[in-house]
Design an enzyme around this catalytic site. Structure first.
Site, PDB file in Angstrom:
ATOM      1  N   LYS A   1       0.827  -1.222   0.000  1.00 56.51           N
ATOM      2  CA  LYS A   1       0.000   0.000   0.000  1.00 56.51           C
ATOM      3  C   LYS A   1       0.854   1.262   0.000  1.00 56.51           C
ATOM      4  CE  LYS A   1      -2.184  -0.793   3.863  1.00 56.51           C
ATOM      5  NZ  LYS A   1      -1.721  -2.126   4.270  1.00 56.51           N
TER       6      LYS A   1
ATOM      7  N   ARG B   1      -9.452   1.752   8.473  1.00 52.53           N
ATOM      8  CA  ARG B   1      -9.138   0.365   8.807  1.00 52.53           C
ATOM      9  C   ARG B   1     -10.283  -0.302   9.549  1.00 52.53           C
ATOM     10  NH1 ARG B   1      -3.205   0.952   8.623  1.00 52.53           N
ATOM     11  NH2 ARG B   1      -2.292  -1.115   8.604  1.00 52.53           N
TER      12      ARG B   1
ATOM     13  N   ARG C   1      11.485  -6.279   4.281  1.00 50.74           N
ATOM     14  CA  ARG C   1      11.385  -4.891   4.722  1.00 50.74           C
ATOM     15  C   ARG C   1      12.041  -4.705   6.087  1.00 50.74           C
ATOM     16  NH1 ARG C   1       5.452  -2.338   5.169  1.00 50.74           N
ATOM     17  NH2 ARG C   1       5.336  -3.567   7.063  1.00 50.74           N
TER      18      ARG C   1
ATOM     19  N   ARG D   1      11.411  -1.074  11.804  1.00 48.88           N
ATOM     20  CA  ARG D   1      10.112  -1.043  12.487  1.00 48.88           C
ATOM     21  C   ARG D   1      10.001  -2.161  13.505  1.00 48.88           C
ATOM     22  NH1 ARG D   1       5.281  -0.085   8.285  1.00 48.88           N
ATOM     23  NH2 ARG D   1       4.243  -1.246   9.931  1.00 48.88           N
TER      24      ARG D   1
ATOM     25  N   ARG E   1      -0.794  -8.802  13.382  1.00 49.20           N
ATOM     26  CA  ARG E   1      -1.310  -7.748  12.488  1.00 49.20           C
ATOM     27  C   ARG E   1      -2.204  -8.337  11.405  1.00 49.20           C
ATOM     28  NH1 ARG E   1       4.193  -5.284  10.893  1.00 49.20           N
ATOM     29  NH2 ARG E   1       3.027  -4.070   9.376  1.00 49.20           N
TER      30      ARG E   1
END
Ligand code: ADP
Length: 184
Positions: A14, A86, A125, A131, A142
């Site tokens: 996204k 969301r 990533r 993160r 998640r």
């Protein structure tokens, strides 16, 4: 003035696709995840509260998420929303915000990928993102949060005739071109 949402599970692309679309159509790109990370970096009491939720794979409250978006919307420019809404209440608030500006959503693009691909992308990533929520355990949480709270938005927007689903397994520019073709 184009108003678009990019919807999809964590790791589906996204953020990358939203930047590309924003550049192509000269829209503002609003990423609630980025805005929340900025808030966290400030180390404010709100930032600490956000960190606890994010680090356990949970969502922040609808009020916090909606407040961030309200602050960023520019009445004179089209927008691409990334990571918002969301939840169904967030989607309803967004409808009201846009209606208040005499605007409405043009399209909701759902990006799709299978779970093994999502997990692989998250691991890639994680090497550079720094993160704290990019670990296999939190990522699993998640994905579960997404299925429980965000997946219902697919029906919500499909019922409104706004949804277009796009396969996000191909290379980044190929997916970008597909999204552009839908929006043109
Ligand atoms: P991803 O799409 O890969 O999960 P994001 O950067 O969009 O990454 O979001 C990271 C985290 O920020 C989410 O797991 C959630 O805790 C929080 N978050 C982002 N957007 C929202 C939102 N609209 N409502 C509630 N929580 C949010």
């Amino acid at each position: 003035m184009l108003n678009v949402i990019l919807l999809g599970p964590p790791g589906v692309g996204k953020g990358t696709q939203s930047s590309n679309i924003a550049r192509h159509f000269e829209l503002i790109h609003i990423s609630t995840g980025e805005l929340l990370r900025e808030e966290m970096a400030q180390g404010t009491p709100l930032g600490l509260q956000i960190q606890q939720l994010m680090d356990s794979g949970q969502y922040v409250s609808d009020d916090i998420a909606c407040g961030l978006v309200r602050r960023e919307i520019d009445p004179t420019r089209g927008l691409v929303l990334d990571g918002f809404p969301r939840t169904i209440p967030q989607a309803e608030t967004l409808d009201q915000m846009l209606a208040g500006l005499g605007r409405k959503l043009d399209r909701v693009i759902e990006l799709r990928a299978d779970h093994p691909t999502l997990i692989q992308r998250m691991m890639d990533r994680a090497k550079t993102s720094g993160r704290a929520d990019d670990t296999p355990e939190i990522f699993g949480e998640r994905l579960r949060t997404y299925d429980a709270k965000t997946a219902p938005l697919i029906k919500y927007y499909s019922d409104k005739g706004l949804l277009v689903s796009i396969d996000s397994l191909d290379k980044i520019p190929v997916v970008t071109q597909r999204i552009i073709s839908v929006l043109e």
